[in-house]
Structure formats: C-alpha cells, structure tokens
Design an enzyme around this catalytic site. Structure first.
Site, PDB file in Angstrom:
ATOM      1  N   ASN A   1      19.462  20.949  48.671  1.00  0.00           N
ATOM      2  CA  ASN A   1      20.030  20.431  49.932  1.00  0.00           C
ATOM      3  C   ASN A   1      20.064  21.520  51.015  1.00  0.00           C
ATOM      4  O   ASN A   1      20.599  21.301  52.097  1.00  0.00           O
ATOM      5  CB  ASN A   1      21.426  19.830  49.715  1.00  0.00           C
ATOM      6  CG  ASN A   1      22.473  20.875  49.368  1.00  0.00           C
ATOM      7  OD1 ASN A   1      22.162  22.064  49.254  1.00  0.00           O
ATOM      8  ND2 ASN A   1      23.714  20.440  49.214  1.00  0.00           N
TER       9      ASN A   1
ATOM     10  N   ALA B   1      21.487  24.213  41.002  1.00  0.00           N
ATOM     11  CA  ALA B   1      22.217  23.876  42.232  1.00  0.00           C
ATOM     12  C   ALA B   1      23.724  23.951  42.015  1.00  0.00           C
ATOM     13  O   ALA B   1      24.257  23.311  41.102  1.00  0.00           O
ATOM     14  CB  ALA B   1      21.819  22.475  42.691  1.00  0.00           C
TER      15      ALA B   1
ATOM     16  N   SER C   1      27.670  31.277  33.771  1.00  0.00           N
ATOM     17  CA  SER C   1      27.978  32.635  34.213  1.00  0.00           C
ATOM     18  C   SER C   1      28.832  33.335  33.172  1.00  0.00           C
ATOM     19  O   SER C   1      29.694  32.706  32.535  1.00  0.00           O
ATOM     20  CB  SER C   1      28.753  32.554  35.527  1.00  0.00           C
ATOM     21  OG  SER C   1      29.300  33.817  35.845  1.00  0.00           O
TER      22      SER C   1
ATOM     23  N   TYR D   1      35.856  29.027  40.345  1.00  0.00           N
ATOM     24  CA  TYR D   1      34.406  29.048  40.126  1.00  0.00           C
ATOM     25  C   TYR D   1      34.093  29.111  38.625  1.00  0.00           C
ATOM     26  O   TYR D   1      33.294  28.322  38.102  1.00  0.00           O
ATOM     27  CB  TYR D   1      33.794  30.248  40.860  1.00  0.00           C
ATOM     28  CG  TYR D   1      32.400  30.557  40.403  1.00  0.00           C
ATOM     29  CD1 TYR D   1      31.351  29.708  40.729  1.00  0.00           C
ATOM     30  CD2 TYR D   1      32.137  31.670  39.607  1.00  0.00           C
ATOM     31  CE1 TYR D   1      30.067  29.976  40.263  1.00  0.00           C
ATOM     32  CE2 TYR D   1      30.860  31.938  39.157  1.00  0.00           C
ATOM     33  CZ  TYR D   1      29.834  31.085  39.485  1.00  0.00           C
ATOM     34  OH  TYR D   1      28.568  31.341  39.020  1.00  0.00           O
TER      35      TYR D   1
ATOM     36  N   LYS E   1      32.299  26.223  36.011  1.00  0.00           N
ATOM     37  CA  LYS E   1      31.143  26.436  35.141  1.00  0.00           C
ATOM     38  C   LYS E   1      31.489  26.063  33.697  1.00  0.00           C
ATOM     39  O   LYS E   1      30.689  25.450  32.986  1.00  0.00           O
ATOM     40  CB  LYS E   1      30.680  27.901  35.215  1.00  0.00           C
ATOM     41  CG  LYS E   1      29.992  28.253  36.516  1.00  0.00           C
ATOM     42  CD  LYS E   1      28.650  27.551  36.632  1.00  0.00           C
ATOM     43  CE  LYS E   1      27.916  27.855  37.911  1.00  0.00           C
ATOM     44  NZ  LYS E   1      26.678  27.076  38.073  1.00  0.00           N
TER      45      LYS E   1
ATOM     46  N   PHE F   1      24.774  37.470  33.534  1.00  0.00           N
ATOM     47  CA  PHE F   1      25.601  38.610  33.921  1.00  0.00           C
ATOM     48  C   PHE F   1      25.369  38.849  35.417  1.00  0.00           C
ATOM     49  O   PHE F   1      25.574  37.941  36.197  1.00  0.00           O
ATOM     50  CB  PHE F   1      25.371  39.771  32.943  1.00  0.00           C
ATOM     51  CG  PHE F   1      26.187  39.512  31.684  1.00  0.00           C
ATOM     52  CD1 PHE F   1      25.818  38.488  30.816  1.00  0.00           C
ATOM     53  CD2 PHE F   1      27.370  40.182  31.434  1.00  0.00           C
ATOM     54  CE1 PHE F   1      26.620  38.161  29.713  1.00  0.00           C
ATOM     55  CE2 PHE F   1      28.165  39.872  30.335  1.00  0.00           C
ATOM     56  CZ  PHE F   1      27.787  38.859  29.478  1.00  0.00           C
TER      57      PHE F   1
ATOM     58  N   PHE G   1      35.163  49.433  45.710  1.00  0.00           N
ATOM     59  CA  PHE G   1      36.472  48.869  45.358  1.00  0.00           C
ATOM     60  C   PHE G   1      36.976  49.459  44.047  1.00  0.00           C
ATOM     61  O   PHE G   1      36.577  49.013  42.983  1.00  0.00           O
ATOM     62  CB  PHE G   1      36.375  47.341  45.226  1.00  0.00           C
ATOM     63  CG  PHE G   1      35.953  46.631  46.483  1.00  0.00           C
ATOM     64  CD1 PHE G   1      36.600  46.868  47.688  1.00  0.00           C
ATOM     65  CD2 PHE G   1      34.910  45.707  46.464  1.00  0.00           C
ATOM     66  CE1 PHE G   1      36.211  46.200  48.851  1.00  0.00           C
ATOM     67  CE2 PHE G   1      34.529  45.024  47.613  1.00  0.00           C
ATOM     68  CZ  PHE G   1      35.183  45.280  48.809  1.00  0.00           C
TER      69      PHE G   1
HETATM   70  C1  WQD Z   1      30.001  44.439  41.071  1.00  0.00           C
HETATM   71  C2  WQD Z   1      30.828  45.727  41.124  1.00  0.00           C
HETATM   72  C3  WQD Z   1      32.859  45.508  42.376  1.00  0.00           C
HETATM   73  C4  WQD Z   1      30.950  44.866  46.291  1.00  0.00           C
HETATM   74  C5  WQD Z   1      30.555  38.368  40.864  1.00  0.00           C
HETATM   75  C6  WQD Z   1      31.173  37.099  40.351  1.00  0.00           C
HETATM   76  C7  WQD Z   1      30.412  36.580  39.190  1.00  0.00           C
HETATM   77  C8  WQD Z   1      28.934  36.476  39.475  1.00  0.00           C
HETATM   78  C9  WQD Z   1      28.371  37.673  40.139  1.00  0.00           C
HETATM   79  C10 WQD Z   1      27.936  34.409  39.816  1.00  0.00           C
HETATM   80  C11 WQD Z   1      32.326  45.503  40.945  1.00  0.00           C
HETATM   81  C12 WQD Z   1      31.921  46.487  43.040  1.00  0.00           C
HETATM   82  C13 WQD Z   1      31.188  45.083  44.930  1.00  0.00           C
HETATM   83  C14 WQD Z   1      31.296  45.885  47.216  1.00  0.00           C
HETATM   84  C15 WQD Z   1      32.045  47.259  45.376  1.00  0.00           C
HETATM   85  N1  WQD Z   1      28.661  35.350  40.277  1.00  0.00           N
HETATM   86  N2  WQD Z   1      31.722  46.256  44.485  1.00  0.00           N
HETATM   87  N3  WQD Z   1      31.826  47.049  46.726  1.00  0.00           N
HETATM   88  O1  WQD Z   1      32.284  40.939  40.734  1.00  0.00           O
HETATM   89  O2  WQD Z   1      30.788  41.533  38.785  1.00  0.00           O
HETATM   90  O3  WQD Z   1      30.586  39.327  39.828  1.00  0.00           O
HETATM   91  O4  WQD Z   1      29.203  38.107  41.188  1.00  0.00           O
HETATM   92  O5  WQD Z   1      27.448  33.509  40.182  1.00  0.00           O
HETATM   93  O6  WQD Z   1      30.930  35.350  38.846  1.00  0.00           O
HETATM   94  O7  WQD Z   1      32.507  37.356  39.968  1.00  0.00           O
HETATM   95  O8  WQD Z   1      29.766  41.312  41.058  1.00  0.00           O
HETATM   96  O9  WQD Z   1      28.373  42.437  42.731  1.00  0.00           O
HETATM   97  O10 WQD Z   1      30.603  41.475  43.441  1.00  0.00           O
HETATM   98  O11 WQD Z   1      30.545  43.507  41.994  1.00  0.00           O
HETATM   99  O12 WQD Z   1      32.539  48.317  45.003  1.00  0.00           O
HETATM  100  O13 WQD Z   1      31.119  45.727  48.434  1.00  0.00           O
HETATM  101  O14 WQD Z   1      30.670  46.310  42.424  1.00  0.00           O
HETATM  102  O15 WQD Z   1      34.192  45.912  42.498  1.00  0.00           O
HETATM  103  O16 WQD Z   1      32.834  46.598  40.230  1.00  0.00           O
HETATM  104  P1  WQD Z   1      30.980  40.841  40.075  1.00  0.00           P
HETATM  105  P2  WQD Z   1      29.786  42.149  42.400  1.00  0.00           P
END
Ligand code: WQD
Length: 337
Positions: free
Chosen positions: A32, A81, A124, A148, A152, A177, A217
């Site tokens: 979509n 999707a 996920s 979220y 899933k 992952f 972070f």
């Molecule tokens: C990875 C690491 C952050 C951004 C999320 C969802 C998960 C999946 C993938 C699916 C962490 C750090 C991040 C930033 C940072 N989604 N970070 N500065 O949180 O493992 O997973 O995305 O569809 O469901 O929860 O991935 O890439 O956001 O973070 O320091 O600007 O990078 O704290 O340690 P995460 P991420």
C-alpha cells in the site's frame, strides 16, 4: 513456484524479491506504499531484468486479497507488510493491532479461501523481551515489552493455531534480529521516511551530512564497552533465509519459529568504528542516557535455522557497513518520495 510478497516494496521485501527472482521464482507484490515507493519496484525490475506483477492495496482489504489470489494463484505467501516502529506502537496500539494482527488474519483467511497453504511470516526477536539467558534460542520465553512485539507474537499465535486445525498448512515464522546493509548494487536500501529510529540508518545519515551527530544511548550497560550489544544481520542474508524457508515450507506442515541472526553481536561503538572505516571519515558522536525500553544485549542462537533450513549468514560486519555506505552515498535522499 509462484510467491506473493506482501510489503514487497519495503526494505526487506525488495531485497527478498531480488533473491527470489535470481532463482527464477515468479513473484507478485501487494503493497500500500505507506512506507515505500513504487520506484523501488522499478529498480528491482531493472536490476533483475525480470517481471514483477504488482498490486497497490492493503492487506486488510479482503476483496483485494481475493483478487490477487485469483489472478496470481500463489503457491506461497511471504508476509512482510506491517508496521514496525516500537515507539509509535505505544501511542497507536489499536492501529498496530489492526495492521499487524488484523492484516495477518486477513491474509491467512484469504489463503484459506484460495487453497494456498504456505506462509513465511516476518516476526521479530523482540517477541522474546528481557533475556533470561543469551543467546536466545526459539524456546526462550516470549514476553515482549512493546505493543509492536505483542502484535508480532499474536500474529505468530494465529498462524500456529491455523496449522493445528489445517493439516496441510505450513507457517514458517522468521524472528529477525537487527537487519542492516543494502544490496551490493547500491541501488536499493533502507529509506526511513522520518528521523531514523534505528542505529545504522542514523549513522548513514550522519556520514552523508544529513544529520550532525549520532547520539549514543547509554554507556553504562553491563557490556564490554558499556554500549548496547545487538546481533546485526545483513539484509541479503535475511532475504536468503526466506528462500530457504520456502523450501522448508514445501517439505513440512505445521508452524515453526526460526531465529534469523548471525549468532554474533556488536556494540554501538563497534558499529560506529566499522562505519567510519567504510566511509573514510570519523562519525561524530555524543553520549546520552539510555533509551527507554532498550535492553543491554541481544544475540541469536541461529543453530535451528542452520540445521533445519540449511541457511547461514555469510556477510561480515564490514559487508554491512560498506553496502550501507554505497547505498546512502549514492542516494543521499533515498528514493526521494
Ligand atoms: C541498536 C542499538 C540502541 C539509535 C529495534 C526494535 C526491534 C527491531 C529493530 C523490528 C541499541 C543504539 C540506536 C541511535 C543508539 N525492529 N542506538 N543511537 O533497539 O535493537 O531494535 O529495531 O522490526 O523490534 O526494537 O535497534 O537500531 O534502534 O538500536 O545508540 O540513534 O543502537 O540503544 O543499543 P533495536 P536500534
């Protein structure tokens, strides 16, 4: 084999189309374009030199699903999707359940009406929640921390119960992952529509000059360098896991979850350093407190996928950062929607 790919114009869907087409699968996309653009499919067509049938529509639209099923007659569906922003899911829970749970339900019901019995589902690793042990295997308790993640898990439940009742049905549940990277051509990649939530696209936008500085972070986690550890997986490896899953679905009935990761993990600082090597410049960073809801470390036990799907990730961390940089530097504004 004919494969319907819902969400096929998205980041994961587009890379999966290319892997399927390289192996002569016939593909059809239902999207979509809520978080994608038709330009993606133009690029997939020119890269593959192949045919992609496509329908513009929503997975919650029963009439549209019936039309696609009747006209394309898929042997299997890969259901990408869905909505994927963890933060937004807390603000709009009903929307997330509607699209992710209702959408999956609508797809499976349409499959039943059409007599299509095989689905590969995008789940996920976030369904596991706070680890009680690492690496996570598929038997780890599932206690997701976000709407979220719950959506899933609920969709996984629906698929599992469907295969219990329908002895001919097969549902392969892939628990991803952290997918990163881009196609080797640099022509398709991840194109966040807003400020990126995820680490790799954020770094890529800093590297290309669209953002000033990466915020890290948390530096006080119980990890070797204090920053979060994740199991990053190259999107092309992830796409190939879907091809392997289709083969598995042909040979098996029932529902089965598989972790799709490398089994290795890297810290935020490891990713920043690797990206610096890829783009030839240091990535500016600033330190901030932990992000709410984050966990210290995630890592896959990918043994089941290796043994039963005969699949394994082959791309390295440098492959992930180099391909991301090729995509981002060649397309600084993404697909320019
Ligand atoms: C990875 C690491 C952050 C951004 C999320 C969802 C998960 C999946 C993938 C699916 C962490 C750090 C991040 C930033 C940072 N989604 N970070 N500065 O949180 O493992 O997973 O995305 O569809 O469901 O929860 O991935 O890439 O956001 O973070 O320091 O600007 O990078 O704290 O340690 P995460 P991420």
């Amino acid at each position: 084999m004919r494969v319907l790919v819902t969400g096929g114009a998205g980041y994961l869907g587009s890379h999966t189309l290319l892997e399927l087409m390289a192996l002569n699968y016939e593909v059809c996309v239902l999207d979509n374009y809520s978080n994608a653009t038709p330009e993606v499919l133009s690029r997939v067509r020119s890269l593959s030199n192949g045919t992609v049938t496509d329908y513009t529509g929503d997975v919650r639209d029963d009439a549209m699903l019936d039309r696609v099923m009747a006209e394309f007659r898929p042997d299997a569906v890969i259901h990408f999707a869905g909505l994927k922003a963890v933060g937004e899911s807390a603000e709009k829970p009903l929307y997330y359940y509607d699209v992710n749970v209702g959408g999956t339900l609508a797809v499976v019901r349409a499959m039943e009406r059409a007599g299509c019995n095989r689905i590969i589902f995008s789940s996920s690793a976030t369904v596991y929640g706070e680890p009680t042990y690492l690496p996570y295997d598929e038997a780890h308790p599932t206690t997701p921390k976000s709407v979220y993640g719950q959506s899933k898990l609920m969709a996984e439940r629906i698929l599992t119960d469907w295969t219990v009742a329908n002895g001919a049905a097969s549902a392969v549940i892939l628990r991803y992952f952290n997918p990163v990277g881009a196609h080797i051509s640099g022509q398709i990649g991840e194109d966040p529509s807003d400020i990126p939530n995820n680490l790799m696209p954020y770094i890529a936008q800093v590297a290309v000059g669209k953002r000033d500085v990466l915020t890290i972070f948390g530096d006080d986690y119980d990890t070797p360098d204090g920053t979060g550890l994740r199991d990053y997986i190259h999107v092309v490896d992830l796409a190939r896991a879907h091809v392997a899953a289709l083969g598995y679905a042909v040979r098996h009935t029932g529902a089965r979850p598989f972790n799709i990761g490398t089994g290795q993990s890297y810290s935020v600082r490891d990713i920043v350093a690797a990206f610096g090597r890829a783009c030839g410049a240091e990535i500016p960073v600033r330190q901030a407190p932990r992000r709410v809801g984050d966990i210290a470390a995630m890592q896959a036990d990918a043994g089941r996928a290796m043994r039963e799907l005969n699949w394994k990730a082959t791309h390295t961390l440098d492959d992930m950062t180099v391909s991301t940089w090729k995509w981002q530097s060649g397309n600084p504004d993404g697909y320019t929607r």
